[in-house]
Structures are given as C-alpha cells and as structure tokens.
Design a protein around this motif. Structure first.
Motif, PDB file in Angstrom:
ATOM      1  N   LEU A   9      38.273  34.225  29.721  1.00  0.00           N
ATOM      2  CA  LEU A   9      37.432  34.439  30.890  1.00  0.00           C
ATOM      3  C   LEU A   9      36.516  33.243  31.114  1.00  0.00           C
ATOM      4  N   THR A  10      36.871  32.106  30.527  1.00  0.00           N
ATOM      5  CA  THR A  10      36.094  30.883  30.706  1.00  0.00           C
ATOM      6  C   THR A  10      35.994  30.542  32.187  1.00  0.00           C
ATOM      7  N   GLU A  33      32.652  36.686  24.092  1.00  0.00           N
ATOM      8  CA  GLU A  33      33.646  36.273  23.111  1.00  0.00           C
ATOM      9  C   GLU A  33      34.906  35.752  23.781  1.00  0.00           C
ATOM     10  N   ARG A  34      35.170  36.228  24.990  1.00  0.00           N
ATOM     11  CA  ARG A  34      36.351  35.761  25.724  1.00  0.00           C
ATOM     12  C   ARG A  34      36.033  34.585  26.642  1.00  0.00           C
ATOM     13  N   GLY A  35      34.828  34.036  26.521  1.00  0.00           N
ATOM     14  CA  GLY A  35      34.512  32.793  27.203  1.00  0.00           C
ATOM     15  C   GLY A  35      33.708  32.899  28.470  1.00  0.00           C
ATOM     16  N   ALA A  36      33.370  34.131  28.904  1.00  0.00           N
ATOM     17  CA  ALA A  36      32.597  34.284  30.137  1.00  0.00           C
ATOM     18  C   ALA A  36      31.146  33.881  29.912  1.00  0.00           C
ATOM     19  N   THR A  37      30.508  33.409  30.977  1.00  0.00           N
ATOM     20  CA  THR A  37      29.064  33.260  30.983  1.00  0.00           C
ATOM     21  C   THR A  37      28.490  34.621  31.335  1.00  0.00           C
ATOM     22  N   VAL A  38      27.670  35.169  30.448  1.00  0.00           N
ATOM     23  CA  VAL A  38      27.181  36.536  30.623  1.00  0.00           C
ATOM     24  C   VAL A  38      25.681  36.523  30.901  1.00  0.00           C
ATOM     25  N   LEU A  39      25.306  37.140  32.009  1.00  0.00           N
ATOM     26  CA  LEU A  39      23.899  37.339  32.344  1.00  0.00           C
ATOM     27  C   LEU A  39      23.530  38.695  31.770  1.00  0.00           C
ATOM     28  N   LEU A  40      22.726  38.669  30.740  1.00  0.00           N
ATOM     29  CA  LEU A  40      22.435  39.856  29.943  1.00  0.00           C
ATOM     30  C   LEU A  40      21.096  40.430  30.389  1.00  0.00           C
ATOM     31  N   HIS A  41      21.143  41.611  31.003  1.00  0.00           N
ATOM     32  CA  HIS A  41      19.935  42.234  31.553  1.00  0.00           C
ATOM     33  C   HIS A  41      19.385  43.288  30.608  1.00  0.00           C
ATOM     34  N   GLY A  42      18.071  43.280  30.471  1.00  0.00           N
ATOM     35  CA  GLY A  42      17.372  44.318  29.725  1.00  0.00           C
ATOM     36  C   GLY A  42      16.161  44.783  30.512  1.00  0.00           C
ATOM     37  N   ASN A  62      28.584  32.243  21.194  1.00  0.00           N
ATOM     38  CA  ASN A  62      27.985  30.972  21.598  1.00  0.00           C
ATOM     39  C   ASN A  62      26.794  31.253  22.516  1.00  0.00           C
ATOM     40  N   GLY A  63      25.603  30.890  22.056  1.00  0.00           N
ATOM     41  CA  GLY A  63      24.400  31.162  22.825  1.00  0.00           C
ATOM     42  C   GLY A  63      24.373  30.500  24.187  1.00  0.00           C
ATOM     43  N   GLU A  64      25.152  29.433  24.361  1.00  0.00           N
ATOM     44  CA  GLU A  64      25.190  28.753  25.660  1.00  0.00           C
ATOM     45  C   GLU A  64      25.858  29.613  26.723  1.00  0.00           C
ATOM     46  N   ARG A  65      26.547  30.652  26.303  1.00  0.00           N
ATOM     47  CA  ARG A  65      27.228  31.541  27.250  1.00  0.00           C
ATOM     48  C   ARG A  65      26.354  32.707  27.677  1.00  0.00           C
ATOM     49  N   LEU A  66      25.139  32.778  27.132  1.00  0.00           N
ATOM     50  CA  LEU A  66      24.268  33.911  27.416  1.00  0.00           C
ATOM     51  C   LEU A  66      23.029  33.477  28.180  1.00  0.00           C
ATOM     52  N   CYS A  67      22.710  34.202  29.231  1.00  0.00           N
ATOM     53  CA  CYS A  67      21.473  34.010  29.992  1.00  0.00           C
ATOM     54  C   CYS A  67      20.793  35.378  30.041  1.00  0.00           C
ATOM     55  N   THR A  68      19.505  35.419  29.809  1.00  0.00           N
ATOM     56  CA  THR A  68      18.818  36.709  29.716  1.00  0.00           C
ATOM     57  C   THR A  68      17.868  36.929  30.887  1.00  0.00           C
ATOM     58  N   HIS A  90      22.337  31.332  39.669  1.00  0.00           N
ATOM     59  CA  HIS A  90      23.792  31.526  39.650  1.00  0.00           C
ATOM     60  C   HIS A  90      24.269  31.895  41.052  1.00  0.00           C
ATOM     61  N   PRO A  91      24.358  30.918  41.934  1.00  0.00           N
ATOM     62  CA  PRO A  91      24.752  31.214  43.322  1.00  0.00           C
ATOM     63  C   PRO A  91      26.167  31.756  43.456  1.00  0.00           C
ATOM     64  N   ARG A  92      26.966  31.646  42.383  1.00  0.00           N
ATOM     65  CA  ARG A  92      28.295  32.259  42.383  1.00  0.00           C
ATOM     66  C   ARG A  92      28.360  33.246  41.232  1.00  0.00           C
ATOM     67  N   LEU A  93      28.666  34.489  41.547  1.00  0.00           N
ATOM     68  CA  LEU A  93      28.761  35.558  40.563  1.00  0.00           C
ATOM     69  C   LEU A  93      30.122  36.224  40.726  1.00  0.00           C
ATOM     70  N   ASP A  94      30.895  36.249  39.642  1.00  0.00           N
ATOM     71  CA  ASP A  94      32.247  36.797  39.733  1.00  0.00           C
ATOM     72  C   ASP A  94      32.277  38.313  39.614  1.00  0.00           C
ATOM     73  N   VAL A  95      31.452  38.847  38.712  1.00  0.00           N
ATOM     74  CA  VAL A  95      31.467  40.294  38.471  1.00  0.00           C
ATOM     75  C   VAL A  95      30.048  40.790  38.236  1.00  0.00           C
ATOM     76  N   LEU A  96      29.743  41.934  38.819  1.00  0.00           N
ATOM     77  CA  LEU A  96      28.508  42.654  38.547  1.00  0.00           C
ATOM     78  C   LEU A  96      28.892  43.975  37.896  1.00  0.00           C
ATOM     79  N   VAL A  97      28.428  44.196  36.658  1.00  0.00           N
ATOM     80  CA  VAL A  97      28.675  45.452  35.961  1.00  0.00           C
ATOM     81  C   VAL A  97      27.408  46.295  36.048  1.00  0.00           C
ATOM     82  N   ASN A  98      27.445  47.318  36.865  1.00  0.00           N
ATOM     83  CA  ASN A  98      26.294  48.213  37.055  1.00  0.00           C
ATOM     84  C   ASN A  98      26.330  49.283  35.974  1.00  0.00           C
TER      85      ASN A  98
END
Length: 272
Positions: A9-10, A33-42, A62-68, A90-98
């Motif tokens: 998912l790179t 783990e599959r290579g996506a950049t993940v925006l991690l919401h809390g 890889n911490g470079e793949r995580l944005c909080t 992130h002006p381009r977002l591929d997926v939003l997981v609600n």
C-alpha cells in the motif's frame, strides 16, 4: 486472510479515526506495515502520539509512515480543526476509515453541541469530517470511505422527531441508531463508501454484543481489505466481515438517505 500480505500500500494515505486502541489501532498498524502513510487519530494529541510510539516500539512500524492527530468527536469544533489540519498537511487522501466510536452511556447525555453523545461521536462527527475532507478524498480508482458499522444497525431506528432521544432513552437503542445512521451514510451518492461489521471483537464495545469476542486484529483485517484498491467496491455496499451482504432494507432507501442528510446537515451546521 493471506491476501492481506500480498500487495503493498506504499503511496497510499489513509486516515483512521479512533486509532489509539482496539480495531482502530490494529487497522492503523496493519496499514502501516503494508507501506501506507497512516494518519492516526486519537481523542487528544497525546493519546494519538502514545499509540504511534507503542506501534513503533512493539510492532516495528516505520515511524515515518505515521502522522498523529487529536480531536474529541464530542466537540464539533475539534472536528473542524482536525479537518483543517489534514487538508493542509495531506491535500490528497486515498481512504478515510470512520472507526471512532463510543458506547452510549447508561444515562441520556448531550454533548456541548446539543446532540446525544453516541449519535454525535459515532455518526455526526464522521459525517462532518467526511464532508470537510471531500476535496482531499481522491476520486482516483481505489479512493473510498470505509464506515465501521455494526450488525446492530439492523435493530436500529432513527427517531426523526427526536433524534437526540430526549423523550425516550435506551443506551442500546441509541447505539443502534448511531450504527444505522452510519450504514445509511455509506449509501450517500456524494461519496464512494462502504460500511462493514468487523465481527464481534474483544474491545470496549464488547458488552453491547456478547461476553467474548475475537482478537481486534481479526476484525481489523476486514477493514484493511476494504482499504486496498485491489478490492473493488460498490458504493453503499455493506459487509459482514469479509462477505458482502444486504444491510437492513432502510439502510439503502433513497428517501431515508436524503432525510438523514438533511437531519445531519442541520445538526452539524453545513449545507448539503
């Protein structure tokens, strides 16, 4: 579920709400783990950062793949602020997981915005966030919204004259209403979206369903499959784990979709 390890998912950017624990955390981990950049919401910046640190330390992500990002969905102003930050970074977002959710409390509880808390956190906040991120959500093949719903939507009913359930409150009915609304929202023609019941998992929501459930990672695997552009979807489709099934009939009723949009627009203060 071996197919989940086959494709990278790179290059994909995915926002997962409620990613600090349970299914949301495991979904974010598997995506990273599959290579996506993940925006991690809390709920707060600190909780999101702590979850990312734990993911790096215990899963080797890889911490470079995580944005909080932090935002309390019980406050719609914070949803606006979250969307503004995501759009700027992130002006381009591929997926939003609600995914973020809460069990309705025993006593009727309103947010500062005047909404029943489960209805706002589980549905209205996601409705607003999706609306605000609409420009960033790509229309390229594979771009989509994944709503984490529940089989309990089948028992739900939207109280059109009293959606905040001020007159007659039951925590189970309030929760089921929020899950039905989220499932109906997937059929909104303005977005490419699906909804999914990830199974009964051992999370904070478990008491609403049963006494025991599967590991959160098992439920998360079903979400990750739907995030993969290799998985073709039909707008408004509903999945029970990895099987596409028909949702409750009212979940795809065109009149219900329009009526819910009107109700939600008024509740969150946006125009349809």
């Amino acid at each position: 579920m071996n197919d989940l390890t086959l494709s990278s998912l790179t290059g994909r950017t995915v926002l997962v709400t409620g990613a600090t624990s349970g299914i949301g955390y495991e979904t974010a981990r598997l995506l990273a783990e599959r290579g996506a950049t993940v925006l991690l919401h809390g709920r707060t910046d600190g909780e999101a950062r702590a979850a990312a640190d734990r993911m790096i330390a215990t899963a080797g992500v890889n911490g470079e793949r995580l944005c909080t990002y932090g935002a309390d969905f019980a406050l719609l102003d914070e949803v606006h602020a979250l969307a503004a930050r995501v759009n700027a970074n992130h002006p381009r977002l591929d997926v939003l997981v609600n995914n973020a959710g809460t069990a309705a409390p025993e006593r009727h509880t309103l947010t500062a915005d005047g909404n029943e808390i489960a209805f706002q956190v589980n549905f209205l906040a996601h409705y607003l966030l999706t609306h605000l991120l609409e420009a960033a959500l790509t229309s390229d093949p594979g771009g989509r919204v994944v709503n984490v719903s529940s089989s309990m939507h089948r028992t739900g009913a939207i109280q059109w004259n009293d959606p905040q359930r001020a007159r007659r409150y039951s925590r189970v009915a309030a929760y089921a209403q929020s899950q039905l609304a989220l499932t109906v929202f997937a059929a909104d023609p303005r977005v490419t979206a699906v909804s999914v019941h990830p199974g009964v998992c051992d999370t904070a929501m478990l008491p609403l369903y049963a006494h025991e459930g599967c590991a959160p990672a098992e439920g998360a695997a079903h979400l990750v499959r739907l995030c993969d552009p290799a998985t073709e979807i039909v707008n408004g489709a509903y999945y029970d784990r990895d099987q596409r099934v028909e949702p409750a009939p009212r979940a795809t009723d065109e009149r219900t979709v329009k009526r819910l949009n009107k109700l939600a627009d008024a509740a969150v203060g946006v125009g349809s």
